[in-house]
Write a protein that holds these residues in place. Structure first.
Motif, PDB file in Angstrom:
ATOM      1  N   CYS A 490      -4.272  -9.605 -11.448  1.00 51.54           N
ATOM      2  CA  CYS A 490      -4.393 -11.037 -11.744  1.00 51.54           C
ATOM      3  C   CYS A 490      -4.996 -11.235 -13.141  1.00 51.54           C
ATOM      4  N   LEU A 537      -9.883 -14.601  -4.508  1.00 54.99           N
ATOM      5  CA  LEU A 537      -8.488 -14.283  -4.787  1.00 54.99           C
ATOM      6  C   LEU A 537      -7.685 -14.136  -3.492  1.00 54.99           C
ATOM      7  N   GLU A 539      -8.008 -15.861  -1.041  1.00 53.62           N
ATOM      8  CA  GLU A 539      -7.650 -17.242  -0.641  1.00 53.62           C
ATOM      9  C   GLU A 539      -6.756 -17.900  -1.681  1.00 53.62           C
ATOM     10  N   GLY A 540      -6.320 -17.119  -2.674  1.00 53.24           N
ATOM     11  CA  GLY A 540      -5.470 -17.673  -3.730  1.00 53.24           C
ATOM     12  C   GLY A 540      -6.239 -18.508  -4.746  1.00 53.24           C
ATOM     13  N   GLN A 541      -7.561 -18.224  -4.866  1.00 50.89           N
ATOM     14  CA  GLN A 541      -8.362 -19.076  -5.756  1.00 50.89           C
ATOM     15  C   GLN A 541      -9.123 -18.277  -6.813  1.00 50.89           C
ATOM     16  N   ASP A 556      -7.021 -23.333  -7.581  1.00 51.68           N
ATOM     17  CA  ASP A 556      -5.906 -22.477  -7.141  1.00 51.68           C
ATOM     18  C   ASP A 556      -5.408 -21.610  -8.288  1.00 51.68           C
ATOM     19  N   ARG A 557      -5.101 -20.387  -7.962  1.00 51.36           N
ATOM     20  CA  ARG A 557      -4.580 -19.440  -8.949  1.00 51.36           C
ATOM     21  C   ARG A 557      -3.416 -20.057  -9.733  1.00 51.36           C
ATOM     22  N   ASP A 558      -2.546 -20.773  -9.035  1.00 52.90           N
ATOM     23  CA  ASP A 558      -1.355 -21.310  -9.690  1.00 52.90           C
ATOM     24  C   ASP A 558      -1.648 -22.524 -10.570  1.00 52.90           C
TER      25      ASP A 558
END
Ligand code: ATP
Ligand code: MG
Ligand code: MG
Ligand code: MG
Length: 565
Positions: A490, A537, A539-541, A556-558
């Protein structure tokens, strides 16, 4: 940039010889290192900031129609003799000789050199106006180098010089430069004010200084509370209506050594012959009760005395009376405290009584002005000493004055024909007649800007850079990157994404504890921080924190790229 391949040299302790916060933080964050008094090395991080400031200055100068040149630092004495400044400039001019014993100086400014260039290159009024600038090292043997890059002996200045066929053309370019300076300081994110300045020793007719507002500033600036009027205090004082000047707040007799009322009294106390030895007498006090009397022989300027006091060394000034002065004081010179805060009064033999003069002791926060440490002092008599204080009527007739401290980061002058006349810089006009060119000059303290930005933007953790001059805009801090593949992946992906978007991004991939990395990055003042850790991460965060935010937030990662951009 990966910190593992970079030079991060932060310090935990505050260096003891750094008085102001910008100097402390520049050392602690590893931006600069001291080589000798007033001489500093820029480390990679610091240089990155300096270059950013330089580029903003360059872009705005070019946009304002100025052309970049680069002139030598070493300048021949002949040019300075032609302008008359070889004699006038005083000890701030660092003079050197070459192997043939020819005289040179290291340029503190470039009026002479640029006038020499232009008088040779420009022949016709049709080639005017012309505005030439450079961004280059200046050398001034400052009497009191201090506050790190704020007042150093070698520093980076942007200096520009404009040439015109008449005053109207100068006035037009001066306004363009005034606008360019405002654009520069605005882009750099600084809280600044242009103020009317006196034209001082450079001479000329109109002048403005640009000040960054900060309590550590060395200058006082006076503003009207109900108009745009703003001037440096010397100018406000010069313009203040005579009748409205308050009486000076401390007088010689308030602070004088008991029994000493006249020069003869003092001479007797010091055991010297006033008729033959006293050329100039300086009286200065730092605190109530610490009257200092210095007796000079010959033509030594005030600057030299101050250097003498500060250096605390034996006298190249032939102050043979030092012992006598000590006797008069009952205390050593060494116990003076912050000498630079005192303001001297100079008394000449032409003055009969010391009591006729006002001493500039710092009493109860009162500083008397009208005498200037920086220049060779004119005699200051009571009637010449004026002080503008808060609440005085504004010289423009609107409202009353407020006084704040400022750091002079820029200075623009209408020089008129001071240099062009002395150096015969002429052009042919429409009628084939030789006319003397009219000049302006425009300086910006590029390295001083870096220090003044820190004075304005810091907290107890360190520097908070305005984005335009941050060495890196964003730092990505991976946690446990060495062990977690997800974190490493990431981190690399985000790093690439930001770089490709043109963001100046740093990846803190050092094998250090998170706390160490966070502290370093806050000290260095990076505006945005993204922390990448396994738990969030999963949790996608990711965790985001702006340098001024109290707490981090999860994003959020995105969405992170859009959130930071
Ligand atoms: P000061 O009043 O602070 O001594 P100055 O009036 O002598 O400055 P100028 O001749 O007007 O300086 O030079 C243009 C600019 O260069 C100043 O406005 C300031 O920002 C910067 N500058 C001057 N002296 C120094 C120095 N010793 N160190 C760093 N910057 C300086
Ligand atoms: Mg100066
Ligand atoms: Mg100045
Ligand atoms: Mg100046």
């Amino acid at each position: 940039m990966r910190t593992s391949e970079y030079l991060i040299t932060t310090l935990k302790e505050t260096p003891s010889d750094a008085e102001v916060i910008s100097h402390q933080l520049m050392l602690r964050a590893g931006l600069i290192r001291k080589l000798a008094s007033g001489l500093y090395t820029w480390l990679p991080l610091g240089l990155k900031v300096l270059r950013k400031v330089e580029n903003v200055v360059r872009e705005e100068m070019v946009a304002a129609g100025a052309l970049e040149v680069s002139m030598p630092v070493v300048q021949p004495a002949e040019l300075w003799q032609e302008s008359g400044r070889w004699e006038q400039y005083g000890p701030e001019l660092l003079r050197i000789q070459d192997r043939h014993e020819r005289d040179f100086c290291l340029g503190p400014t470039h009026e002479e050199v640029v006038t020499e260039l232009v008088r040779n290159e420009i022949k016709s009024y049709k080639q005017l106006p012309l505005n030439l600038f450079q961004i280059q090292t200046k050398v001034r043997d400052e009497i009191r180098p201090r506050f790190g890059l704020m007042r150093s002996r070698e520093f980076l200045m942007k200096d520009a010089y404009s040439f015109h066929r008449d005053h109207a053309s100068l006035e037009a370019t001066y306004q363009v430069m005034h606008g360019a300076y405002s654009a520069i300081f605005t882009r750099l994110g600084l809280d600044f004010r242009p103020v009317i300045a006196d034209t001082g020793s450079i001479g000329g007719s109109a002048s403005h200084e640009f000040h960054v507002l900060a309590n550590s500033g060395e200058d006082d600036i006076a503003f009207s509370d109900s108009s745009d009027y703003a001037a440096n205090v010397e100018m406000a004082e010069a313009l203040a209506p005579a009748g409205e000047r308050p009486a000076p707040a401390a007088t010689m007799s308030d602070v004088a050594t008991p029994g000493v009322k006249t020069i003869d009294d003092l001479a007797a106390l010091l055991d010297i012959d006033p008729a033959t030895t006293v050329k100039t007498l300086v009286v200065a006090g730092d605190e109530p009760g610490t009257l200092v009397a210095l007796v000079l022989r010959g033509d030594h300027s005030l600057n030299e005395i101050k250097a003498e006091k500060l250096a605390g060394v034996a006298s190249p000034l032939q102050m043979a009376e030092e012992a006598a002065v000590r006797k008069a004081l009952g205390a050593g010179f060494g116990s003076l405290g912050p000498v630079g805060l005192s303001i001297p009064v100079i008394v000449d033999r032409s003055a009969a009584h010391l009591a006729d003069f006002v001493c500039g002791a710092n009493r109860d926060d009162v500083h008397l002005r009208g005498v200037n440490w920086e220049r060779d002092c004119p005699l200051a008599r009571v009637e010449d000493l004026r002080e503008v204080v808060e609440g005085d009527p504004s010289p423009d007739g609107q409202g009353t004055l407020q006084i704040k401290r400022g750091i002079e980061v820029g200075h623009i002058f209408q020089l008129g024909t001071k240099y062009s006349e002395a150096m015969h810089a002429t052009v042919l006009d429409e009628n084939g007649k030789q006319v003397t060119m009219t000049m302006g000059c425009y300086g910006i303290g590029v390295s001083r800007i870096v220090a003044s930005a820190i004075e304005q933007n810091h907290d107890d953790k360190g520097i908070i850079w305005p984005t335009a001059m941050a060495p890196y805009e964003l730092v990505i801090v991976p946690l446990n990157m060495q062990k977690s593949e997800a974190v490493a992946e990431c981190t690399e992906a985000l790093y690439r994404q930001f770089r490709e978007a043109g963001v100046d991004v740093m990846m803190d991939d050092r094998n250090e504890r998170p706390g160490v990395k966070f502290a370093d990055m806050e000290l260095i003042g990076i505006p945005h921080r993204i922390v990448i850790g396994d738990r969030a991460l999963a949790e996608g965060q990711l965790e985001y924190k702006g340098r001024r935010d109290a707490e981090p937030t999860l994003i959020d990662r995105d969405a992170i790229f859009a959130a930071v951009m």
